[in-house]
Design a protein around this motif. Sequence first.
Motif, mmCIF file in Angstrom:
data_model
loop_
_atom_site.group_PDB
_atom_site.id
_atom_site.type_symbol
_atom_site.label_atom_id
_atom_site.label_comp_id
_atom_site.label_asym_id
_atom_site.label_seq_id
_atom_site.Cartn_x
_atom_site.Cartn_y
_atom_site.Cartn_z
ATOM 1 N N ILE A 139 -15.662 1.657 -1.457
ATOM 2 C CA ILE A 139 -15.600 1.020 -2.775
ATOM 3 C C ILE A 139 -14.415 1.541 -3.585
ATOM 4 C CG2 ILE A 139 -16.819 0.680 -4.947
ATOM 5 C CD1 ILE A 139 -19.435 0.820 -3.370
ATOM 6 N N THR A 140 -14.177 2.855 -3.564
ATOM 7 C CA THR A 140 -13.048 3.415 -4.318
ATOM 8 C C THR A 140 -11.727 2.871 -3.794
ATOM 9 O OG1 THR A 140 -14.313 5.452 -4.670
ATOM 10 C CG2 THR A 140 -11.940 5.539 -5.075
ATOM 11 N N PHE A 141 -11.629 2.773 -2.483
ATOM 12 C CA PHE A 141 -10.423 2.216 -1.861
ATOM 13 C C PHE A 141 -10.194 0.775 -2.309
ATOM 14 C CE2 PHE A 141 -8.759 -0.069 2.019
ATOM 15 C CZ PHE A 141 -7.446 0.374 1.907
ATOM 16 N N ILE A 142 -11.252 -0.035 -2.322
ATOM 17 C CA ILE A 142 -11.137 -1.433 -2.740
ATOM 18 C C ILE A 142 -10.791 -1.531 -4.222
ATOM 19 C CG2 ILE A 142 -12.420 -3.593 -3.037
ATOM 20 C CD1 ILE A 142 -14.008 -2.810 -0.509
ATOM 21 N N ILE A 143 -11.393 -0.679 -5.040
ATOM 22 C CA ILE A 143 -11.059 -0.656 -6.472
ATOM 23 C C ILE A 143 -9.571 -0.361 -6.656
ATOM 24 C CG2 ILE A 143 -11.377 0.626 -8.630
ATOM 25 C CD1 ILE A 143 -14.317 0.996 -7.834
ATOM 26 N N GLY A 144 -9.073 0.581 -5.878
ATOM 27 C CA GLY A 144 -7.652 0.921 -5.953
ATOM 28 C C GLY A 144 -6.760 -0.258 -5.604
ATOM 29 N N ALA A 179 -6.817 9.957 -4.918
ATOM 30 C CA ALA A 179 -5.545 9.372 -4.482
ATOM 31 C C ALA A 179 -5.598 7.850 -4.477
ATOM 32 C CB ALA A 179 -5.187 9.883 -3.083
ATOM 33 N N PHE A 180 -6.774 7.276 -4.212
ATOM 34 C CA PHE A 180 -6.906 5.818 -4.174
ATOM 35 C C PHE A 180 -6.736 5.184 -5.562
ATOM 36 C CE2 PHE A 180 -9.813 6.652 -0.366
ATOM 37 C CZ PHE A 180 -8.794 6.416 0.541
ATOM 38 N N LEU A 188 -15.289 8.406 -5.135
ATOM 39 C CA LEU A 188 -15.060 9.293 -6.276
ATOM 40 C C LEU A 188 -16.335 10.007 -6.709
ATOM 41 C CD1 LEU A 188 -12.652 7.328 -8.663
ATOM 42 C CD2 LEU A 188 -12.233 9.564 -7.641
ATOM 43 N N TRP A 189 -17.459 9.292 -6.629
ATOM 44 C CA TRP A 189 -18.725 9.821 -7.111
ATOM 45 C C TRP A 189 -19.503 10.592 -6.049
ATOM 46 C CZ3 TRP A 189 -17.017 4.826 -7.281
ATOM 47 C CH2 TRP A 189 -17.420 3.973 -6.245
ATOM 48 N N ALA A 232 1.005 2.653 1.486
ATOM 49 C CA ALA A 232 0.555 4.019 1.199
ATOM 50 C C ALA A 232 -0.967 4.094 1.130
ATOM 51 C CB ALA A 232 1.167 4.506 -0.111
ATOM 52 N N MET A 233 -1.588 3.112 0.481
ATOM 53 C CA MET A 233 -3.050 3.088 0.369
ATOM 54 C C MET A 233 -3.707 2.970 1.751
ATOM 55 S SD MET A 233 -4.231 3.081 -2.880
ATOM 56 C CE MET A 233 -5.656 1.999 -3.009
ATOM 57 N N VAL A 234 -3.158 2.107 2.589
ATOM 58 C CA VAL A 234 -3.710 1.887 3.926
ATOM 59 C C VAL A 234 -3.655 3.164 4.752
ATOM 60 C CG1 VAL A 234 -3.271 0.730 6.128
ATOM 61 C CG2 VAL A 234 -3.306 -0.595 4.011
#
Length: 488
Positions: A2-7, A79-80, A220-221, A289-291
Amino acid sequence: MITFIIGLVILFVGAALYGRFCEKVFGPDDRKTPAYTKQDGIDYVPMKKWKNSLINLLNIAGTGPILGPIQGILFGPIAFITIPIGNIIGGAMHDYFSGMICLRDGGTQMPDMIRKYSNKGVYGVYQVFCSLLLLLVGAVFVYTPGDIAATQVFGFDGAATSVSTWVIYGVIFAYYLIATVFPIDAIIGRIYPVFGAVLLFSAIGVFIGLFVQGYPLVELWDNWNGPLVAYGDYFGENHFIPVFFITVACGILSGFHSTQTAIISRTVKSEKEGRMTFYNMMIVEGFIAMVWAAGAMGVYNLGLQSADPALATATIGVVCKNLLGSVGGIIALVGVIVLPITSGDTALRSLRLAIADTFRIDQTSTKKRLALSAVIFSLVAAILVFAKMNANGFNVLWRYFAWSNQALSLFAFLAISIWMFEHKKEKFVWMPLIPGAWYAFVTITYIANAKIGFNIPWTGAYIVGVCAAVAYVGVILWYGKNRAAAVK
């Protein structure tokens, strides 16, 4: 995830909004571009928007947006979020205005932009700084793709004593020389579409593989300290600010990019193509970078690779082959190799152009371009040999490269700020000043503390960094107001 997708949502939605805002502030129009007014068939050549965009992406995206995030993700899922935010308001804005100002000013190179919007002292420091960085880029981007190709594609040992290592380096050098000397549309304009296809397969393939394989990513959580990797401890012990922002580098911001966007300013057909060519291509680099940050976190959490910054290059191979299989993994690795090679060639090309412009060296004949290139390549070769033959040589080389890469952006932010003052856009000067002040703090704090710098304890280094950031903003505001008053 979820954090990755939010980013990713932050990255793409933010880019659509802030990119359009940057375009509105600059104000592109229908005037003829340098590609037409100075057309010479060598460097000033009109090229299609898709080709310019692809070339610019390949120019700016070296190993930074891969190796940096692989190491930076050890700080945890934060980082995300920091990568996309920094990319939108810092890196992409930096690339857009650098490219567009050079385009508007006649296809000038960054040294000329710095000279025009600062003074002789700043310009002199920039020239030395930029030339050294481009030499380092040339050496790093022979070393890293050469070693990845040797060890992970061909199965060699990559040792300094192995003939195979130097043969691979030599092939890359030969390509760099051809790309540096011959007209941009004859070599780069023809071969980059092929490179681009491999690059896109690599990035998109890894992205899709993350979901297909269901890579476990920390949120994150969540508790950041898992059974295999203690992201929370790493975050707490390694000074997220400034170390993270130096480590990730190109995925967020890169001063090197301004030297590359200036090259493309000479081949753009219309100023209105600038947002796609300059701003959006940096957003694509942020996506890369995210990937790779997500891919690295996944293999670390699965125990497929040790979470050791020193093993970042090996992590690339593990991610590629685990997500895409043997054949797909090799193709993806080739895409990774393409990134630094397509940055190294234009880094040396821009260094040739910058030196030629500074010393008024005619570059219309192949013989003269070869003569200047020979000097440049000799220096790069010397740096490469040092880095390869010494046990800690590459680590030292990479640290100086990473720091100087970020520090170089301060010159571009300064020039963008003064350009705004001179063109009655001073109410928008916060756009370059915010990331400029941040990276003044980050780079000065880092070099003040680092062993390759002044080795000052962290408390003192932070104080020095804050003072540097305040001074940076203060001087720009003072100088900008004086320049604005002088042009009225």
